[in-house]
Design a protein around this motif. Structure first.
Motif, PDB file in Angstrom:
ATOM      1  N   VAL A  43      38.071  -9.675  34.063  1.00  0.00           N
ATOM      2  CA  VAL A  43      39.229  -8.903  33.545  1.00  0.00           C
ATOM      3  C   VAL A  43      39.250  -8.605  32.316  1.00  0.00           C
ATOM      4  O   VAL A  43      39.310  -9.553  31.244  1.00  0.00           O
ATOM      5  CB  VAL A  43      40.457  -9.850  34.085  1.00  0.00           C
ATOM      6  CG1 VAL A  43      41.883  -8.932  33.750  1.00  0.00           C
ATOM      7  CG2 VAL A  43      40.644 -10.353  35.554  1.00  0.00           C
ATOM      8  N   PHE A  44      39.390  -7.205  32.181  1.00  0.00           N
ATOM      9  CA  PHE A  44      39.429  -6.759  30.671  1.00  0.00           C
ATOM     10  C   PHE A  44      40.895  -6.201  30.294  1.00  0.00           C
ATOM     11  O   PHE A  44      41.505  -5.592  31.081  1.00  0.00           O
ATOM     12  CB  PHE A  44      38.392  -5.308  30.960  1.00  0.00           C
ATOM     13  CG  PHE A  44      38.103  -4.748  29.679  1.00  0.00           C
ATOM     14  CD1 PHE A  44      37.297  -4.646  28.962  1.00  0.00           C
ATOM     15  CD2 PHE A  44      38.891  -3.293  29.711  1.00  0.00           C
ATOM     16  CE1 PHE A  44      37.076  -4.008  27.689  1.00  0.00           C
ATOM     17  CE2 PHE A  44      38.747  -2.468  28.506  1.00  0.00           C
ATOM     18  CZ  PHE A  44      37.735  -2.979  27.805  1.00  0.00           C
ATOM     19  N   TYR A  45      41.237  -6.315  28.985  1.00  0.00           N
ATOM     20  CA  TYR A  45      42.418  -6.256  28.598  1.00  0.00           C
ATOM     21  C   TYR A  45      42.218  -4.860  27.719  1.00  0.00           C
ATOM     22  O   TYR A  45      41.497  -4.889  26.787  1.00  0.00           O
ATOM     23  CB  TYR A  45      42.959  -7.448  27.940  1.00  0.00           C
ATOM     24  CG  TYR A  45      43.074  -8.557  28.693  1.00  0.00           C
ATOM     25  CD1 TYR A  45      43.867  -8.574  29.828  1.00  0.00           C
ATOM     26  CD2 TYR A  45      42.289  -9.574  28.256  1.00  0.00           C
ATOM     27  CE1 TYR A  45      44.012  -9.730  30.708  1.00  0.00           C
ATOM     28  CE2 TYR A  45      42.643 -10.785  28.975  1.00  0.00           C
ATOM     29  CZ  TYR A  45      43.086 -10.806  30.190  1.00  0.00           C
ATOM     30  OH  TYR A  45      43.422 -12.044  30.791  1.00  0.00           O
ATOM     31  N   LYS A  46      43.347  -4.175  27.745  1.00  0.00           N
ATOM     32  CA  LYS A  46      43.693  -2.855  26.760  1.00  0.00           C
ATOM     33  C   LYS A  46      45.078  -2.611  26.710  1.00  0.00           C
ATOM     34  O   LYS A  46      46.129  -3.287  27.599  1.00  0.00           O
ATOM     35  CB  LYS A  46      42.877  -1.602  27.360  1.00  0.00           C
ATOM     36  CG  LYS A  46      41.424  -1.838  27.395  1.00  0.00           C
ATOM     37  CD  LYS A  46      40.900  -0.202  27.658  1.00  0.00           C
ATOM     38  CE  LYS A  46      41.093   0.636  26.568  1.00  0.00           C
ATOM     39  NZ  LYS A  46      40.425   2.028  26.892  1.00  0.00           N
ATOM     40  N   LEU A  55      41.595 -11.003  22.932  1.00  0.00           N
ATOM     41  CA  LEU A  55      41.895 -12.007  23.849  1.00  0.00           C
ATOM     42  C   LEU A  55      40.558 -12.415  24.732  1.00  0.00           C
ATOM     43  O   LEU A  55      40.378 -13.783  25.096  1.00  0.00           O
ATOM     44  CB  LEU A  55      43.047 -11.855  24.675  1.00  0.00           C
ATOM     45  CG  LEU A  55      44.294 -11.491  24.066  1.00  0.00           C
ATOM     46  CD1 LEU A  55      45.337 -11.092  24.834  1.00  0.00           C
ATOM     47  CD2 LEU A  55      44.847 -12.843  23.079  1.00  0.00           C
ATOM     48  N   ASN A  56      39.834 -11.319  25.009  1.00  0.00           N
ATOM     49  CA  ASN A  56      38.496 -11.580  25.857  1.00  0.00           C
ATOM     50  C   ASN A  56      37.407 -12.272  25.217  1.00  0.00           C
ATOM     51  O   ASN A  56      36.677 -13.066  25.544  1.00  0.00           O
ATOM     52  CB  ASN A  56      37.999 -10.277  26.338  1.00  0.00           C
ATOM     53  CG  ASN A  56      38.872  -9.455  27.396  1.00  0.00           C
ATOM     54  OD1 ASN A  56      39.251  -8.573  27.218  1.00  0.00           O
ATOM     55  ND2 ASN A  56      39.003 -10.255  28.553  1.00  0.00           N
ATOM     56  N   VAL A  57      37.461 -11.905  23.920  1.00  0.00           N
ATOM     57  CA  VAL A  57      36.477 -12.694  22.969  1.00  0.00           C
ATOM     58  C   VAL A  57      36.887 -14.194  22.820  1.00  0.00           C
ATOM     59  O   VAL A  57      35.959 -14.699  22.680  1.00  0.00           O
ATOM     60  CB  VAL A  57      36.667 -11.852  21.527  1.00  0.00           C
ATOM     61  CG1 VAL A  57      35.591 -12.600  20.642  1.00  0.00           C
ATOM     62  CG2 VAL A  57      36.079 -10.532  21.669  1.00  0.00           C
ATOM     63  N   PRO A  78      29.307  -8.544  27.051  1.00  0.00           N
ATOM     64  CA  PRO A  78      29.885  -7.378  26.361  1.00  0.00           C
ATOM     65  C   PRO A  78      30.489  -7.375  24.980  1.00  0.00           C
ATOM     66  O   PRO A  78      31.164  -8.412  24.668  1.00  0.00           O
ATOM     67  CB  PRO A  78      31.075  -7.184  27.940  1.00  0.00           C
ATOM     68  CG  PRO A  78      30.499  -8.159  28.881  1.00  0.00           C
ATOM     69  CD  PRO A  78      29.886  -9.302  28.029  1.00  0.00           C
ATOM     70  N   GLY A  79      30.873  -6.037  24.470  1.00  0.00           N
ATOM     71  CA  GLY A  79      31.296  -6.376  23.059  1.00  0.00           C
ATOM     72  C   GLY A  79      32.572  -5.116  23.065  1.00  0.00           C
ATOM     73  O   GLY A  79      32.602  -4.198  23.758  1.00  0.00           O
ATOM     74  N   ILE A  80      33.320  -5.316  21.892  1.00  0.00           N
ATOM     75  CA  ILE A  80      34.527  -4.530  21.909  1.00  0.00           C
ATOM     76  C   ILE A  80      34.038  -3.141  21.253  1.00  0.00           C
ATOM     77  O   ILE A  80      34.397  -2.224  21.500  1.00  0.00           O
ATOM     78  CB  ILE A  80      35.499  -5.058  20.919  1.00  0.00           C
ATOM     79  CG1 ILE A  80      36.058  -6.421  21.658  1.00  0.00           C
ATOM     80  CG2 ILE A  80      36.602  -4.220  20.482  1.00  0.00           C
ATOM     81  CD1 ILE A  80      37.129  -7.147  20.797  1.00  0.00           C
ATOM     82  N   THR A  81      33.029  -3.310  20.080  1.00  0.00           N
ATOM     83  CA  THR A  81      32.326  -2.326  19.627  1.00  0.00           C
ATOM     84  C   THR A  81      31.011  -2.380  19.935  1.00  0.00           C
ATOM     85  O   THR A  81      30.523  -3.600  20.229  1.00  0.00           O
ATOM     86  CB  THR A  81      32.737  -1.943  18.069  1.00  0.00           C
ATOM     87  OG1 THR A  81      32.159  -0.876  17.535  1.00  0.00           O
ATOM     88  CG2 THR A  81      32.258  -3.278  17.515  1.00  0.00           C
ATOM     89  N   GLY A  82      29.976  -1.374  19.319  1.00  0.00           N
ATOM     90  CA  GLY A  82      28.581  -1.663  19.741  1.00  0.00           C
ATOM     91  C   GLY A  82      27.955  -0.329  18.884  1.00  0.00           C
ATOM     92  O   GLY A  82      28.363   0.710  18.421  1.00  0.00           O
ATOM     93  N   LEU A  83      26.525  -0.182  19.072  1.00  0.00           N
ATOM     94  CA  LEU A  83      25.945   0.882  18.442  1.00  0.00           C
ATOM     95  C   LEU A  83      26.270   2.201  19.185  1.00  0.00           C
ATOM     96  O   LEU A  83      26.257   3.305  18.483  1.00  0.00           O
ATOM     97  CB  LEU A  83      24.324   0.919  18.974  1.00  0.00           C
ATOM     98  CG  LEU A  83      23.443   0.274  17.795  1.00  0.00           C
ATOM     99  CD1 LEU A  83      22.217   0.058  18.136  1.00  0.00           C
ATOM    100  CD2 LEU A  83      23.675   0.770  16.654  1.00  0.00           C
ATOM    101  N   TRP A  84      26.667   2.225  20.425  1.00  0.00           N
ATOM    102  CA  TRP A  84      27.180   3.308  21.034  1.00  0.00           C
ATOM    103  C   TRP A  84      28.371   3.947  20.238  1.00  0.00           C
ATOM    104  O   TRP A  84      28.504   5.021  20.044  1.00  0.00           O
ATOM    105  CB  TRP A  84      27.621   3.120  22.391  1.00  0.00           C
ATOM    106  CG  TRP A  84      28.188   4.253  23.351  1.00  0.00           C
ATOM    107  CD1 TRP A  84      27.536   5.479  23.235  1.00  0.00           C
ATOM    108  CD2 TRP A  84      29.405   4.415  23.737  1.00  0.00           C
ATOM    109  NE1 TRP A  84      28.384   6.289  24.199  1.00  0.00           N
ATOM    110  CE2 TRP A  84      29.837   5.818  24.560  1.00  0.00           C
ATOM    111  CE3 TRP A  84      30.454   3.454  24.012  1.00  0.00           C
ATOM    112  CZ2 TRP A  84      30.603   6.279  25.076  1.00  0.00           C
ATOM    113  CZ3 TRP A  84      31.678   4.133  24.760  1.00  0.00           C
ATOM    114  CH2 TRP A  84      31.636   5.312  25.074  1.00  0.00           C
TER     115      TRP A  84
END
Length: 507
Positions: A357-360, A413-415, A454-460
Motif C-alpha cells: 500500500v503506497f501513500y500520497k 511513512l512507507n520508508v 522501492p524509493g521515493i526518489t531515484g535516478l529517473w
C-alpha cells in the motif's frame, strides 16, 4: 616459510590466482586476504581512500592557514577556538564532493572530469561558507585568513590528487579494478563495444579475445546463443564479467544467468538506447546495464543495514521538519474537495513483485480512478507509465503539490514501515504493468527492478522524470541497483533538491 607481510607485499598475483581457482571450483575463502578483498571491491576501497584523502587535505589547509595568521597562539588554542568552523568547513565540502559524485566514480572517471566536479564543489562550498559567515556577523575570521585558506586548499588539492591518480594508474596495472570481460553478440555489436572499452580503459574492462558462437532463433521467436560455448570461454579465461551486446539475446537469459551464478560472473546487457541515455544523465560506467551480480552475503548485509539506518534517521528528521506542510496540505485538500487527504494505492516494482500500500497526498478528484481508463488515449508516456501533462482530474491544490512533489511526502511513512527507501526504483500501479509491450520491456529485463527496495526518489526523477519513458526508467533503475550505496543515495538526494524546487519534469 615466507613471512605473511612479505607474501602480501610481493605476491598479489598469487592471491588473485588462488581466489580464481577457489571460485572455479565453487568454493569461497572463509577468510580472504586484504588484497583479495581490495581487488574485488576496488571501487569501494578507492571511494573510501578518496574521502580520507580529502579530509586530510581540508584539515591541513584549515589549520595551516590558522597557524600562519595566529602565530602567537598554540596549536591547542587554535584547535579549540576554530573547532566549530572546522567541522562546518569539512562537512560542507565532503557533502558537496559526494553530491557531485566524485567519490563514487573516482576509481574510473577521467582526471579532467574529476577536477571539473571538484571545481564546482569548491565554488559552491566557498559561497556557502562566506554567506554563513556574513549572516552570522563574523568578526573573528579575517579576510586574509579566508583568502589563504581557499588558496591553499586549491593548491594542496591539485598536488595531492595528481599524485594519487598516478598511484591509481600503477595499481590498475597490477590488476586492481580490472575485470576479465567476455563480450557476446552479433559481430558488429561486439566490435563497437570493444572499441568503447579501448577508449575508456579506466573503467577496467579487459575483454578477452573475440570468439565465435552460434546465434539462432528457436520456435519461441527469441534469439538464443550456445551456452556451452560461453561456459567454456568463462572457464578458459576465468572471466569475471559477461556483456550481452543486445537485449534481443533474452532467449538464453535463464541459461546464461545459471552459468553466471555458477561461476560468480557479473552479467550485463547493452541496449540500443544506452548511448542516448548516457548522454543525458551523469552515468559514466558504459559497460552495459546490470542483470546479475554475484551475491556477497556479508558485504551486501552490511550495505543493507547501513542503508536502512540511513533511511530511518533521514525519514524521521524529514517527517519532523515537514510536519507543518502536512497540516497545511491536509487543510487545503479538505477545503477544496470531498474525499480523504491521503491517496492509497497498491504498487510494486514489476508484475511479479508483491504489491504494497503506497501513500500520497490526494491530488485528484475522488472519482479519478474511474476516469483513468477513458484517458488512456491521452497518455504522453509509454510502457507502464501513465502521464498526462494537463491531467483534467487534478484539483487546484493537486496541481501545486504535484508541481513541487509535495504529494510524495507521505511516502516517508512507507520508508519508516520498511516498505520503501528514500532512494530506489519507482513503484508503479499494479494494473499498469499489463500495458507493458514487447517494444518497451527492455527484453523482459525490467523485472530485475525488483532486486531493490522501492524509493521515493531515484535516478529517473533526477534525470528527466516525466520527460523520460519506461525504457529509460528501467535502464536507470538497473544501473542504480548495481551501484547503490549510501554515497550514491546522498548524491541522488542532493540532485533531487533543485529538481523539486524548480518542478523539473513534474506533472
Amino acid at each position: 616459510m615466507m613471512p605473511t607481510f612479505l607474501r602480501l607485499a610481493l605476491s598479489p598475483l598469487q592471491e588473485l590466482s588462488a581466489e580464481m581457482q577457489d571460485r572455479s571450483s565453487h568454493q569461497s575463502k572463509p577468510y580472504p586476504s586484504l588484497i583479495a578483498i581490495a581487488r574485488r571491491n576496488w571501487r569501494t576501497c578507492a571511494a573510501l581512500l578518496a574521502m580520507l584523502t580529502d579530509v586530510g587535505i581540508l584539515t591541513f589547509s584549515f589549520f595551516a592557514s590558522a597557524i600562519l595568521h595566529h602565530p602567537t597562539m598554540s596549536l591547542g588554542e587554535i584547535f579549540s577556538s576554530h573547532l566549530k568552523f572546522y567541522f562546518f568547513f569539512v562537512g560542507i565540502f565532503l557533502f558537496l564532493f559526494t553530491s557531485m559524485g566524485i567519490y563514487r566514480t573516482v576509481s574510473y572517471t577521467p582526471l579532467k572530469r574529476h577536477f571539473f566536479a571538484a571545481t564546482k564543489a569548491y565554488v559552491y562550498g566557498a559561497a556557502i561558507l562566506l554567506s554563513a559567515l556574513f549572516v552570522l556577523g563574523n568578526t573573528f575570521y579575517s579576510r586574509p585568513f579566508l583568502i589563504t585558506l581557499f588558496t591553499l586548499m586549491v593548491a594542496v588539492y591539485w598536488i595531492v590528487w595528481l599524485l594519487l591518480r598516478q598511484a591509481f594508474r600503477v595499481l590498475r596495472k597490477r590488476g586492481y579494478g580490472q575485470w576479465s570481460t567476455l563480450v557476446v553478440g552479433p559481430a558488429a555489436n561486439v566490435r563497437k563495444l570493444l572499441d568503447r572499452f579501448e577508449d575508456y580503459p579506466d573503467l577496467g574492462y579487459e575483454p578477452i579475445r573475440p570468439f565465435r558462437t552460434s546465434l539462432h532463433y528457436r520456435d519461441d521467436g527469441k534469439l538464443h546463443v550456445n551456452t556451452a560455448d560461453i561456459e567454456h570461454e568463462i572457464l578458459r579465461h576465468r572471466s569475471e564479467v559477461l556483456v550481452l551486446t543486445s537485449p534481443d539475446l533474452n532467449g538464453s537469459y535463464d541459461d546464461l544467468e545459471r552459468v553466471c551464478r555458477k561461476y560468480r560472473v557479473r552479467m550485463r546487457v547493452v541496449s540500443p538506447e544506452t548511448d542516448a541515455l548516457y548522454s543525458q544523465v551523469r552515468i559514466h560506467d558504459i559497460a552495459g546495464l546490470p542483470l546479475f551480480s554475484p551475491e556477497r552475503k556479508r558485504l551486501d548485509a552490511v550495505k543493507r543495514g547501513v542503508k536502512r539506518a540511513f533511511d530511518l534517521v533521514a525519514a524521521s528528521l524529514l517527517l519532523i521538519l515537514t510536519s507543518p506542510i502536512f497540516l497545511l496540505v491536509a487543510i487545503a485538500t479538505r477545503l477544496e474537495s470531498h474525499g480523504p487527504v491521503f491517496f492509497k494505492q497498491k504498487r510494486s516494482l514489476s508484475d511479479r513483485d508483491k504489491p504494497f500500500v503506497f501513500y500520497k497526498f490526494r491530488s485528484m478528484h475522488h472519482e479519478a480512478d474511474e476516469k483513468k481508463a477513458s484517458l488512456f488515449p491521452l497518455n504522453e508516456s509509454n510502457g507502464a507509465l501513465f502521464k498526462i501533462k494537463n491531467d483534467p482530474r487534478l484539483t487546484r491544490v493537486g496541481r501545486i503539490i504535484r508541481r513541487y512533489s509535495i504529494d510524495e511526502l507521505p511516502q516517508l511513512l512507507n520508508v519508516l514501515k520498511g516498505e520503501m527507501s528514500l532512494v530506489g526504483p519507482r513503484p508503479l500501479p499494479v494494473d499498469d504493468f499489463a500495458r507493458v509491450t514487447k517494444a518497451d520491456d527492455v527484453g523482459g529485463y525490467y523485472r530485475a527492478r525488483a532486486n531493490a527496495k522501492p524509493g521515493i526518489t531515484g535516478l529517473w526523477q533526477v534525470s528527466g522524470r516525466s520527460h523520460l519513458g519506461f525504457k529509460e526508467m528501467v535502464m536507470l533503475d538497473l544501473y542504480y541497483i548495481e551501484n547503490q550505496s549510501v554515497l550514491f543515495d546522498i548524491e541522488i538526494l542532493a540532485q533531487t533538491i533543485p529538481v523539486v524546487l524548480f518542478g523539473k519534469g513534474a506533472y
